[in-house]
Design an enzyme around this catalytic site. Structure first.
Site, short mmCIF file in Angstrom:
data_model
loop_
_atom_site.label_atom_id
_atom_site.label_comp_id
_atom_site.label_asym_id
_atom_site.label_seq_id
_atom_site.Cartn_x
_atom_site.Cartn_y
_atom_site.Cartn_z
N CYS A 246 -10.85 5.11 -0.26
CA CYS A 246 -9.66 4.41 0.25
C CYS A 246 -8.64 5.50 0.50
CB CYS A 246 -9.16 3.43 -0.81
SG CYS A 246 -7.47 2.83 -0.52
N CYS B 263 -7.96 3.92 7.57
CA CYS B 263 -8.15 2.94 6.50
C CYS B 263 -9.63 2.61 6.44
CB CYS B 263 -7.32 1.69 6.83
SG CYS B 263 -7.58 0.33 5.70
N ASP C 291 -2.60 2.28 9.02
CA ASP C 291 -3.19 1.95 7.72
C ASP C 291 -2.39 0.80 7.14
OD1 ASP C 291 -4.75 2.15 5.34
OD2 ASP C 291 -3.14 3.27 4.38
N SER C 292 -2.86 0.26 6.01
CA SER C 292 -2.14 -0.82 5.34
C SER C 292 -0.95 -0.28 4.57
CB SER C 292 -3.06 -1.51 4.35
OG SER C 292 -3.36 -0.61 3.29
N1 DGL Z 1 -5.87 2.53 2.56
C1 DGL Z 1 -6.81 1.53 2.80
C2 DGL Z 1 -8.25 1.94 2.72
O1 DGL Z 1 -8.55 3.07 3.02
C3 DGL Z 1 -6.56 0.11 2.37
C4 DGL Z 1 -6.00 -0.16 1.04
C5 DGL Z 1 -5.64 -1.62 0.91
O2 DGL Z 1 -4.67 -2.00 1.58
O3 DGL Z 1 -6.31 -2.37 0.20
O4 DGL Z 1 -9.11 1.16 2.43
#
Ligand code: DGL
Length: 249
Positions: free
Chosen positions: A180, A72, A9-10
């Site tokens: 998210c 993500c 994930d980010s």
């Molecule tokens: N946790 C991620 C998602 O589900 C990304 C959040 C991000 O880095 O903008 O979209």
């Protein structure tokens, strides 16, 4: 068969998925790559996200991961199709906003909150089209910078953002799709702003799908003891301690 499950994930958000994976598949080993260096993903272009995510996939494959979980929503909606073409022999499982869950439970007034990329994506429009009854009101809202505020643990700013963005729906909605993977980490704040509202996320569905894929490919671990978790964060080692705290909370 005893190779690890690769998850990325980010940043910290993927922990909300990893928690569910551990419940469903406790004896597996996991490598969780939290890409806090590139957080937030939700404001990046498709080209940038494909470049970033394919490098992570390369790394996880070098580490012998037997399946890759894109924990993500942004990376899934943006890159899943391309990654599947680039790595035709790899099993990928992704996560998309749990719009189907809201539909299956017959909620009547549903907010979908996700990153700017996901909110505007074609994939979310398709999901709304496929899982939407005429009696259901859908409100598609951008979570703007919220994933980054969660990453940085900015408690007051998280509350202020949710109050400003969702407070006006108090008493008017029955469900919020947390689109998210960072958002379930602050579900207590959502509950404060929108008391009594159902919070829906895809974590458990992803975990069950991973189990299903591993069973199909005969790749379920044969270990009889609890697996290990390795967390990689190239921004700052302190994130790793915080991640284990979140995971064990
Ligand atoms: N946790 C991620 C998602 O589900 C990304 C959040 C991000 O880095 O903008 O979209």
């Amino acid at each position: 068969m005893n190779g690890p499950i690769g998850v990325f994930d980010s940043g910290l958000g993927g922990l909300s998925v990893l928690k569910e994976l551990r419940k469903v598949l406790p004896n597996e080993n996991y490598i969780f790559y939290e890409d806090s260096i590139h957080n937030p993903y939700g404001v990046k272009s498709e080209e940038e996200l494909i470049q970033i995510t394919s490098q992570i996939v390369d790394y996880l494959l070098e580490r012998n991961c037997k399946i890759i979980v894109i924990a993500c929503n942004t990376a899934t909606t943006c890159c899943m199709k391309t990654l599947r073409k680039m790595y035709p022999n790899v099993i990928f499982v992704g996560t998309v906003p749990a719009i189907k869950v809201a539909y299956d439970h017959h909620y009547k007034h549903t907010i979908i909150l996700s990153t700017p990329y996901t909110t505007q994506s074609k994939r979310v429009q398709e999901l709304i089209h496929d899982y939407h009854s005429p009696e259901q009101e859908i409100i598609n809202v951008s979570g703007e910078n919220l994933a980054n505020l969660i990453e940085l643990d900015k408690k007051q700013e998280i509350y202020d953002f949710l109050e400003k963005t969702l407070g006006k729906y108090r008493g008017k909605v029955d469900s919020v799709v947390l689109g998210c993977t960072h958002y379930p980490l602050v579900s207590d704040v959502f509950k404060k702003v929108l008391p009594g509202v159902a919070l829906l996320d895809g974590g458990n569905g992803v975990a069950r799908e991973v189990k299903h894929q591993l069973e199909n490919a005969h790749l379920i671990s044969t270990a009889s003891v609890e697996g290990k978790i390795e967390i990689i964060n190239r921004l700052d080692d302190r994130y790793i301690d915080r991640s284990f705290e979140i995971l064990n909370s």
